[in-house]
Scaffold this active site. Structure first.
Site, PDB file in Angstrom:
ATOM      1  N   GLY A  17      -3.568  47.106  45.034  1.00 22.00           N
ATOM      2  CA  GLY A  17      -2.802  45.898  44.724  1.00 22.00           C
ATOM      3  C   GLY A  17      -3.340  45.260  43.461  1.00 22.00           C
ATOM      4  CG  MET A  19      -7.496  41.808  39.005  1.00 20.77           C
ATOM      5  SD  MET A  19      -7.919  41.424  37.334  1.00 20.77           S
ATOM      6  CE  MET A  19      -9.371  40.429  37.582  1.00 20.77           C
ATOM      7  CG  PHE A  20      -6.475  36.781  41.570  1.00 19.81           C
ATOM      8  CD1 PHE A  20      -7.681  36.104  41.690  1.00 19.81           C
ATOM      9  CD2 PHE A  20      -5.995  37.053  40.294  1.00 19.81           C
ATOM     10  CE1 PHE A  20      -8.378  35.697  40.567  1.00 19.81           C
ATOM     11  CE2 PHE A  20      -6.685  36.650  39.168  1.00 19.81           C
ATOM     12  CZ  PHE A  20      -7.881  35.968  39.309  1.00 19.81           C
ATOM     13  CB  SER A  21      -3.559  41.638  45.919  1.00 14.58           C
ATOM     14  OG  SER A  21      -4.433  42.727  45.745  1.00 14.58           O
ATOM     15  CD  GLU A  92     -13.267  46.067  41.037  1.00 13.41           C
ATOM     16  OE1 GLU A  92     -12.265  46.729  40.691  1.00 13.41           O
ATOM     17  OE2 GLU A  92     -13.298  44.825  41.052  1.00 13.41           O
ATOM     18  CB  CYS A 148       4.058  35.228  40.944  1.00 17.15           C
ATOM     19  SG  CYS A 148       4.445  34.974  39.198  1.00 17.15           S
ATOM     20  CB  CYS A 189       6.316  35.892  36.022  1.00 13.84           C
ATOM     21  SG  CYS A 189       7.456  34.780  36.865  1.00 13.84           S
TER      22      CYS A 189
HETATM   23  P1  ADP Z   1      -8.987  41.290  44.740  1.00 16.62           P
HETATM   24  O1  ADP Z   1     -10.179  42.105  45.232  1.00 16.62           O
HETATM   25  O2  ADP Z   1      -7.667  41.955  45.077  1.00 16.62           O
HETATM   26  O3  ADP Z   1      -9.067  40.914  43.285  1.00 16.62           O
HETATM   27  P2  ADP Z   1     -10.159  39.169  46.304  1.00 16.62           P
HETATM   28  O4  ADP Z   1     -10.320  39.713  47.696  1.00 16.62           O
HETATM   29  O5  ADP Z   1     -11.394  39.171  45.438  1.00 16.62           O
HETATM   30  O6  ADP Z   1      -8.958  39.912  45.566  1.00 16.62           O
HETATM   31  O7  ADP Z   1      -9.649  37.657  46.347  1.00 16.62           O
HETATM   32  C1  ADP Z   1      -8.541  37.231  47.131  1.00 16.62           C
HETATM   33  C2  ADP Z   1      -8.557  35.709  47.166  1.00 16.62           C
HETATM   34  O8  ADP Z   1      -8.282  35.196  45.862  1.00 16.62           O
HETATM   35  C3  ADP Z   1      -7.512  35.062  48.034  1.00 16.62           C
HETATM   36  O9  ADP Z   1      -7.890  34.980  49.397  1.00 16.62           O
HETATM   37  C4  ADP Z   1      -7.385  33.665  47.430  1.00 16.62           C
HETATM   38  O10 ADP Z   1      -8.335  32.791  47.992  1.00 16.62           O
HETATM   39  C5  ADP Z   1      -7.795  33.866  45.984  1.00 16.62           C
HETATM   40  N1  ADP Z   1      -6.688  33.748  45.013  1.00 16.62           N
HETATM   41  C6  ADP Z   1      -6.814  33.219  43.760  1.00 16.62           C
HETATM   42  N2  ADP Z   1      -5.660  33.324  43.066  1.00 16.62           N
HETATM   43  C7  ADP Z   1      -4.761  33.953  43.876  1.00 16.62           C
HETATM   44  C8  ADP Z   1      -3.387  34.377  43.726  1.00 16.62           C
HETATM   45  N3  ADP Z   1      -2.711  34.170  42.599  1.00 16.62           N
HETATM   46  N4  ADP Z   1      -2.804  35.005  44.770  1.00 16.62           N
HETATM   47  C9  ADP Z   1      -3.479  35.194  45.921  1.00 16.62           C
HETATM   48  N5  ADP Z   1      -4.773  34.833  46.122  1.00 16.62           N
HETATM   49  C10 ADP Z   1      -5.419  34.216  45.116  1.00 16.62           C
HETATM   50 ZN    ZN Z   2       6.794  35.232  39.144  1.00 22.31          ZN
END
Ligand code: ADP
Ligand code: ZN
Length: 211
Positions: A17, A19-21, A92, A148, A189
């Site tokens: 997914g 980033m931030f998913s 990663e 988003c 977007c």
């Molecule tokens: P990834 O490893 O996919 O980058 P993480 O597990 O490190 O994601 O972080 C997920 C957390 O990021 C979510 O639980 C939420 O608290 C935070 N977050 C920050 N911005 C967003 C966003 N745009 N969408 C969803 N979660 C977000």
């Molecule tokens: Zn959007």
């Protein structure tokens, strides 16, 4: 463990997914559950990811789990082949070279449960490194979505901004001197700047070739 169990093959779970998913969160959750079940867990991360602490996986939300920082991919096999290790987590995973596929395959043959997390698309929306292969050979795939940043819908892509502007298609992966930032974005977007029309054309052609 009985002789029958010890000859069983393992499995591969891929969490992907933008980033931030929540990939790191989900990886940490599955590995913690294995620890609660008193299984022996090896947690690895790429040593390039030194955003916070070198010896931990840390999610954007602050959840953390101790991990081995791996520079040489062969170290995953060296540590993981230990007969005591039952579960191996890798964060990663997209940053490792092609050797990661054979290492993961060998560990599966040895009966290990592999759980790996990584982004499958770069900021241009193109498949990254060995992720297409890992997704194909996985027993279980979890494709997560973020929110988003612009419109609040489900985000499947990562937007890269350099000096607050959408990154260019031909930008190198590291821009020296540029201040860069990443955001989760939905398809509508998400923007990539094309310096010349040929870039856009080549990209479209590339996408068609993937189908
Ligand atoms: P990834 O490893 O996919 O980058 P993480 O597990 O490190 O994601 O972080 C997920 C957390 O990021 C979510 O639980 C939420 O608290 C935070 N977050 C920050 N911005 C967003 C966003 N745009 N969408 C969803 N979660 C977000
Ligand atoms: Zn959007």
């Amino acid at each position: 463990m009985s002789a029958e169990n010890s000859s069983k093959k393992g499995s591969l779970e891929v969490i992907c997914g933008p980033m931030f998913s929540g990939k790191s969160e989900e990886l940490i959750r599955r590995l913690r559950r294995a620890q609660i079940a008193k299984q022996n867990v090896l947690t690895c991360k790429h040593s390039l990811d030194n955003r916070y602490m070198i010896e931990c996986i840390i999610s954007h939300d602050g959840k953390k789990l101790e991990a081995e920082a791996i520079g040489d991919v062969h170290d995953i096999f060296r540590l993981g082949k230990d007969s005591k290790i039952e579960v191996i987590g890798i964060d990663e995973v997209q940053w490792f070279d092609a050797t990661i596929v054979s290492i993961i395959s060998q560990l599966i043959e040895m009966g290990k449960r592999l759980i790996v997390a990584g982004y499958e698309l770069d900021f241009r929306g193109r498949p990254v490194g060995q992720m297409p292969v890992l997704l194909s050979i996985a027993d279980k795939v979890t494709k997560l979505q973020a929110i988003c940043t612009l419109c609040g819908k489900d985000a499947t892509l990562t937007q890269r901004l350099v000096n607050d502007k959408p990154a260019k298609f031909n930008d190198p992966d590291i821009v020296v001197g540029g201040s860069e930032q990443y955001q989760a974005r939905c398809r509508n977007c998400h923007h990539v700047e094309y310096e010349v029309e040929k870039d856009r054309y080549t990209f479209k052609e590339f996408k068609l070739k993937q189908i």
